[in-house]
Scaffold this motif. Structure first.
Motif, short mmCIF file in Angstrom:
data_model
loop_
_atom_site.label_atom_id
_atom_site.label_comp_id
_atom_site.label_asym_id
_atom_site.label_seq_id
_atom_site.Cartn_x
_atom_site.Cartn_y
_atom_site.Cartn_z
N MET A 1 0.83 -1.17 0.00
CA MET A 1 0.00 0.00 0.00
C MET A 1 0.88 1.24 0.00
N ALA A 2 0.27 2.42 -0.17
CA ALA A 2 1.00 3.66 -0.30
C ALA A 2 1.81 3.96 0.95
N GLY A 3 3.08 4.30 0.76
CA GLY A 3 3.92 4.69 1.88
C GLY A 3 4.23 3.55 2.82
N GLY A 4 3.96 2.31 2.44
CA GLY A 4 4.26 1.16 3.29
C GLY A 4 3.33 1.04 4.48
N LYS A 5 2.26 1.80 4.51
CA LYS A 5 1.32 1.72 5.63
C LYS A 5 0.33 0.60 5.39
N GLU A 6 -0.05 -0.05 6.48
CA GLU A 6 -1.01 -1.14 6.38
C GLU A 6 -2.40 -0.61 6.07
N PRO A 7 -3.20 -1.39 5.32
CA PRO A 7 -4.58 -0.97 5.08
C PRO A 7 -5.37 -0.94 6.39
N ILE A 8 -6.38 -0.10 6.40
CA ILE A 8 -7.24 0.05 7.57
C ILE A 8 -8.57 -0.62 7.26
N GLU A 9 -9.00 -1.51 8.15
CA GLU A 9 -10.26 -2.22 7.95
C GLU A 9 -11.39 -1.46 8.64
N VAL A 10 -12.42 -1.12 7.85
CA VAL A 10 -13.51 -0.28 8.35
C VAL A 10 -14.85 -0.96 8.07
N ARG A 11 -15.74 -0.85 9.05
CA ARG A 11 -17.14 -1.29 8.93
C ARG A 11 -17.99 -0.05 9.10
N ASP A 16 -29.95 1.84 11.50
CA ASP A 16 -30.79 0.77 12.05
C ASP A 16 -29.98 -0.40 12.59
N GLY A 17 -28.66 -0.26 12.64
CA GLY A 17 -27.81 -1.30 13.20
C GLY A 17 -27.22 -2.26 12.18
N THR A 18 -27.64 -2.17 10.92
CA THR A 18 -27.04 -3.02 9.90
C THR A 18 -25.69 -2.45 9.49
N ASP A 19 -24.86 -3.31 8.92
CA ASP A 19 -23.50 -2.92 8.56
C ASP A 19 -23.24 -3.04 7.07
N ILE A 20 -22.33 -2.19 6.59
CA ILE A 20 -21.74 -2.32 5.26
C ILE A 20 -20.27 -2.60 5.52
N GLY A 21 -19.79 -3.71 5.01
CA GLY A 21 -18.39 -4.07 5.22
C GLY A 21 -18.29 -5.14 6.27
N PRO A 22 -17.12 -5.38 6.80
CA PRO A 22 -15.91 -4.57 6.74
C PRO A 22 -15.15 -4.73 5.43
N THR A 23 -14.43 -3.66 5.07
CA THR A 23 -13.59 -3.61 3.88
C THR A 23 -12.30 -2.91 4.25
N LYS A 24 -11.20 -3.32 3.60
CA LYS A 24 -9.90 -2.69 3.86
C LYS A 24 -9.68 -1.53 2.90
N TYR A 25 -9.14 -0.43 3.45
CA TYR A 25 -8.86 0.78 2.68
C TYR A 25 -7.44 1.23 2.93
N ASP A 26 -6.87 1.87 1.92
CA ASP A 26 -5.57 2.50 2.07
C ASP A 26 -5.74 3.72 2.98
N PRO A 27 -4.77 4.01 3.85
CA PRO A 27 -4.90 5.18 4.73
C PRO A 27 -5.03 6.51 3.97
N ASN A 67 -14.91 15.74 4.59
CA ASN A 67 -14.75 15.11 3.28
C ASN A 67 -13.34 15.16 2.73
N ASN A 68 -12.61 16.24 2.97
CA ASN A 68 -11.29 16.40 2.37
C ASN A 68 -10.17 15.73 3.17
N ARG A 69 -10.47 15.17 4.31
CA ARG A 69 -9.46 14.49 5.12
C ARG A 69 -9.31 13.05 4.66
N THR A 70 -8.17 12.46 4.95
CA THR A 70 -7.95 11.06 4.59
C THR A 70 -8.33 10.17 5.76
N LEU A 71 -8.46 8.89 5.47
CA LEU A 71 -8.79 7.91 6.49
C LEU A 71 -7.68 7.87 7.55
#
Length: 119
Positions: A1-11, A16-27, A67-71
């Motif tokens: 991944m970019a800059g050697g950083k590990e991907p971040i897993e986000v849900r 209503d309590g339902t989830d989308i994901g989890p999916t891994k994203y680049d920081p 919106n303009n900030r990164t994960l």
């Protein structure tokens, strides 16, 4: 991944309590891109659905993400378990009434109604 950083897993937890994901994203993924991901995968069976990314707010550890900030900039490392999944809450902004419907309500005849309370 970019800059050697590990991907971040986000849900993403919906209202209503339902989830989308989890999916891994680049920081380096922006919050705006995360909102686009959510919008594209929004469950079709929900009564409340966002029309655009502007209708969504992401909340992580009690903070509304910009919106303009990164994960990587938006994550809060305190309390995170290494390799764990971060749960972000998704809030849908209620639809705004357009000016035409507001005018129709203002011009509609008032009905007489009793506001009495019998005790």
């Amino acid at each position: 991944m970019a800059g050697g950083k590990e991907p971040i897993e986000v849900r993403f937890r919906l209202f209503d309590g339902t989830d989308i994901g989890p999916t891994k994203y680049d920081p380096s993924t922006t919050v705006s891109a995360l909102k686009e991901f959510i919008l594209a995968r929004w469950p079709q069976d929900k009564d409340i659905a966002p029309k655009s990314v502007n209708d969504l707010k992401l909340i992580n550890a009690g903070r509304i993400l910009e919106n303009n900030r990164t994960l990587g900039e938006s994550r809060v490392p305190v309390g995170e378990v290494p390799g764990g999944v971060i749960t972000m809450h998704v809030v849908v902004r209620p639809p705004q009434a357009d000016k035409n419907s507001e005018k129709q309500l203002a011009n509609s005849p008032k009905q007489n109604r009793c506001g009495c309370t019998i005790l």
